[in-house]
Design a protein around this motif. Structure first.
Motif, mmCIF file in Angstrom:
data_model
loop_
_atom_site.group_PDB
_atom_site.id
_atom_site.type_symbol
_atom_site.label_atom_id
_atom_site.label_comp_id
_atom_site.label_asym_id
_atom_site.label_seq_id
_atom_site.Cartn_x
_atom_site.Cartn_y
_atom_site.Cartn_z
ATOM 1 N N GLU A 91 2.102 4.872 8.986
ATOM 2 C CA GLU A 91 0.720 4.393 8.627
ATOM 3 C C GLU A 91 0.667 3.894 7.032
ATOM 4 O O GLU A 91 0.950 5.051 6.200
ATOM 5 N N GLY A 109 0.496 -1.471 0.005
ATOM 6 C CA GLY A 109 0.051 0.051 -0.272
ATOM 7 C C GLY A 109 0.814 1.104 0.423
ATOM 8 O O GLY A 109 1.891 1.416 0.055
ATOM 9 N N GLN A 110 0.561 2.258 0.070
ATOM 10 C CA GLN A 110 1.114 3.367 0.185
ATOM 11 C C GLN A 110 1.002 4.357 1.715
ATOM 12 O O GLN A 110 0.067 4.432 2.629
ATOM 13 N N THR A 112 0.597 6.883 4.575
ATOM 14 C CA THR A 112 0.282 8.280 4.479
ATOM 15 C C THR A 112 0.657 8.936 5.848
ATOM 16 O O THR A 112 1.006 10.106 5.046
ATOM 17 N N THR A 169 -6.898 1.827 3.497
ATOM 18 C CA THR A 169 -8.469 2.048 3.022
ATOM 19 C C THR A 169 -9.125 0.380 2.108
ATOM 20 O O THR A 169 -10.283 -0.439 2.504
ATOM 21 N N THR A 226 5.650 4.207 -2.215
ATOM 22 C CA THR A 226 4.304 2.714 -2.166
ATOM 23 C C THR A 226 4.723 1.779 -2.015
ATOM 24 O O THR A 226 6.353 1.292 -2.628
ATOM 25 N N ASP A 229 -1.917 3.175 3.806
ATOM 26 C CA ASP A 229 -2.928 3.755 3.734
ATOM 27 C C ASP A 229 -4.508 2.547 4.136
ATOM 28 O O ASP A 229 -4.528 1.114 3.476
ATOM 29 N N THR A 284 -1.397 -2.521 9.024
ATOM 30 C CA THR A 284 -0.503 -1.324 8.036
ATOM 31 C C THR A 284 -0.267 0.346 9.174
ATOM 32 O O THR A 284 -0.125 1.013 8.609
#
Length: 424
Positions: A95, A74-75, A77, A99, A222, A97, A202
Motif C-alpha cells: 500500500e 508516494g511513500q 506504508t 493521504t 518513496t 500512503d 495506492t
C-alpha cells in the motif's frame, strides 16, 4: 679353397674367433624384432546409437515474468509479501500512503458539486428567459395588431420589437451557460474518476497468480512515477514450467529446428540431466565482440522445482539421432599411423588413380602385424561428436585404431606436469 681356409683358421684361431663373433652379431641384428616405443589402441566396431549435438550455454528463465509497478507517487506504508511468497491474482501486495490522493479526490468532488449547483442556477435562468420571451412575444403581437388598426404609433411597435429581440438573446445566453455548465460537470467527473483511480492504485495488487521472485521496496520507501513506472515486485507466473534462453553460434544455427530434443545440466545439480524441447528460434542476431549468435528458446518442465530463474544451463541440442546402426568412434576417422608404418600403404601403385582421387573417409584396421595397420575406405552416415555411423566398409567385430600410446618411460617431471594440468 676349403683346405686353405681351414689352414688359415688353424694358424689364426683368435682372429677366426673374433670374425665369427662379428658375423653372429650382424646376423642377430638382421633377424631380431624391432623394438617400438609406442603402440596402437583400437576399439571394436559394433552397433549402437549415434547422436549429433550442438553445444551452447544459456540462462534459465521463468516462462512468464510479470513486473508489478505503480503509476502513483508516494511513500510505501505497508508490504504484505516477501521473496518466494506465493500470491494469487487480486491479492494485495503493498500500500502507498493515500493521504494526498484522497485529498485530491475530495477537492474534485467539491468541484463537481459546485458545477452542479451552477448548472441548476443556469437552468433556472433558462426557464426565466423562456418565460420572458413568451411575454415579449405576446406583447409584440398585441402591439402589431394595434398598429395595423392605427391605435399605437410606429415607435411603440419598434420598442416592442426591441424587447422581443432582447428576450431571445437572453434565452440564447442562458442556454449557452447551461451547456457550459454541463461540460464543466463532465470535465469534473472525468477528473474525479481519474483521482479515484489513482486512489485505488495506492493499493498494489497481484495481476496474476505466481511466486514473488524479486522485491524492490520496503515500508518507508518513496516511489516516484513522474517519468516512468517504477518496478516494485517481480512475479514468476508459473515456475512449474521454465524456459532456457540459449545462445547458439551462427555456424550451428542452421542445424537447429523447432521441436528438437534438448538435454542440459546446471551447476547446482551436475549429475542430473534435464530434458527439454526447442520452442522458438529468434531471428534477431546478437553480436558480442564481433561474434554473432542467435537466441534459441527451450521449454522445460520444472515440476520438482529444482530449476531456479537465473541458473546457467549447459545445453546440448540433439540435431540428429539414429539407433542400432554400425558405428565407429569419430576419432577413428581422424587417426593416422606413424609415417614409417603407413608409408608403404599410401604410396601410389602403378595403375592407381591420382592421389587426389583417394577416398575422403577411411579408417585403419588392426592387422596381423600390429605395426602395419590396414587402411580401409568407408562410407559414413550421421556424424556425431563421439561416434559416426558407418554405411559400408567395415562390419561389427572389426577392430579400428583410434589413437597412439607412447611406451617411453615417464620422467618424474612429466608426471608432475600432468598432475598440475589435471588439478587446474
Amino acid at each position: 679353397m676349403l683346405s686353405k681356409l681351414r689352414s688359415w683358421i688353424g694358424r689364426h684361431k683368435i682372429w677366426s674367433a673374433l670374425i665369427a663373433l662379428v658375423l653372429l652379431y650382424v646376423a642377430y641384428l638382421a633377424v631380431r624384432p624391432v623394438q617400438h616405443d609406442y603402440e596402437y589402441l583400437g576399439e571394436t566396431v559394433a552397433r549402437g546409437s549415434v547422436e549429433r549435438v550442438v553445444s551452447a550455454s544459456g540462462k534459465v528463465r521463468a516462462l512468464n515474468t510479470i513486473k508489478v509497478g505503480t503509476e502513483v507517487s508516494g511513500q510505501i506504508t505497508k508490504v504484505y509479501v516477501d521473496f518466494n511468497s506465493p500470491v494469487t491474482k487480486g491479492q494485495v501486495l503493498a500500500e502507498i500512503d493515500p493521504t494526498r490522493v484522497r485529498a485530491r479526490v475530495q477537492q474534485i468532488e467539491a468541484q463537481v458539486a459546485l458545477a452542479r449547483a451552477g448548472l441548476q442556477q443556469t437552468a433556472a435562468n433558462v426557464a426565466r428567459a423562456r418565460a420572458e420571451l413568451q411575454i415579449q412575444e405576446r406583447d409584440y403581437a398585441r402591439q402589431k395588431s394595434l398598429a395595423e388598426r392605427g391605435f399605437v404609433s410606429k415607435a411603440n411597435l419598434d420598442a416592442a420589437q426591441t424587447r422581443l429581440n432582447s428576450a431571445r438573446n437572453a434565452l440564447e445566453v442562458a442556454t449557452a451557460q447551461t451547456e457550459s455548465g454541463d461540460a464543466q460537470i463532465r470535465q469534473a467527473n472525468a477528473e474525479l474518476s481519474s483521482a479515484r483511480l489513482d486512489l485505488n492504485r495506492t493499493v498494489i495488487i497481484a495481476p496474476a497468480s505466481g511466486v514473488i521472485i524479486n522485491k524492490l521496496v520496503e515500508p518507508g520507501t518513496t516511489v516516484a512515477a513522474s517519468f516512468q513506472t517504477p518496478n516494485l515486485f517481480e512475479i514468476a507466473a508459473d515456475i512449474t514450467k521454465m524456459q532456457v534462453e540459449a545462445s547458439v553460434d551462427e555456424a550451428d544455427i542452421g542445424q537447429i529446428r523447432e521441436g528438437q530434443d534438448v538435454t542440459f545440466t546446471v551447476d547446482s545439480y551436475p549429475d542430473d540431466v534435464f530434458r527439454a524441447r526447442v520452442r522458438q528460434i529468434r531471428k534477431a542476431p546478437v553480436e558480442t565482440q564481433n561474434v554473432v549468435s542467435y537466441l534459441v528458446i527451450i521449454d522445460v518442465d520444472n515440476l520438482d522445482g529444482k530449476l531456479l530463474p537465473g541458473m546457467t544451463a549447459n545445453v546440448e541440442i540433439i540435431t540428429g539421432a539414429k539407433a542400432n546402426v554400425v558405428r565407429v568412434p569419430t576419432s577413428a576417422l581422424r587417426f593416422r599411423p606413424k609415417a614409417a608404418d603407413r608409408q608403404a600403404q599410401e604410396e601410389p601403385q602403378p595403375g592407381d588413380p591420382d592421389r587426389k582421387q583417394a577416398p575422403r573417409h577411411f579408417v585403419y584396421l588392426a592387422g596381423t602385424d600390429p605395426y602395419r595397420p590396414v587402411r580401409k575406405q568407408v562410407k559414413i552416415g550421421l556424424e556425431g561428436d563421439d561416434y559416426t555411423e558407418i554405411l559400408s566398409g567395415t562390419k561389427p567385430g572389426d577392430k579400428v585404431l583410434v589413437r597412439t600410446k607412447s611406451l617411453k618411460p615417464r620422467t618424474p617431471s612429466e608426471d608432475a606436469d600432468e598432475d598440475d594440468s589435471a588439478a587446474s
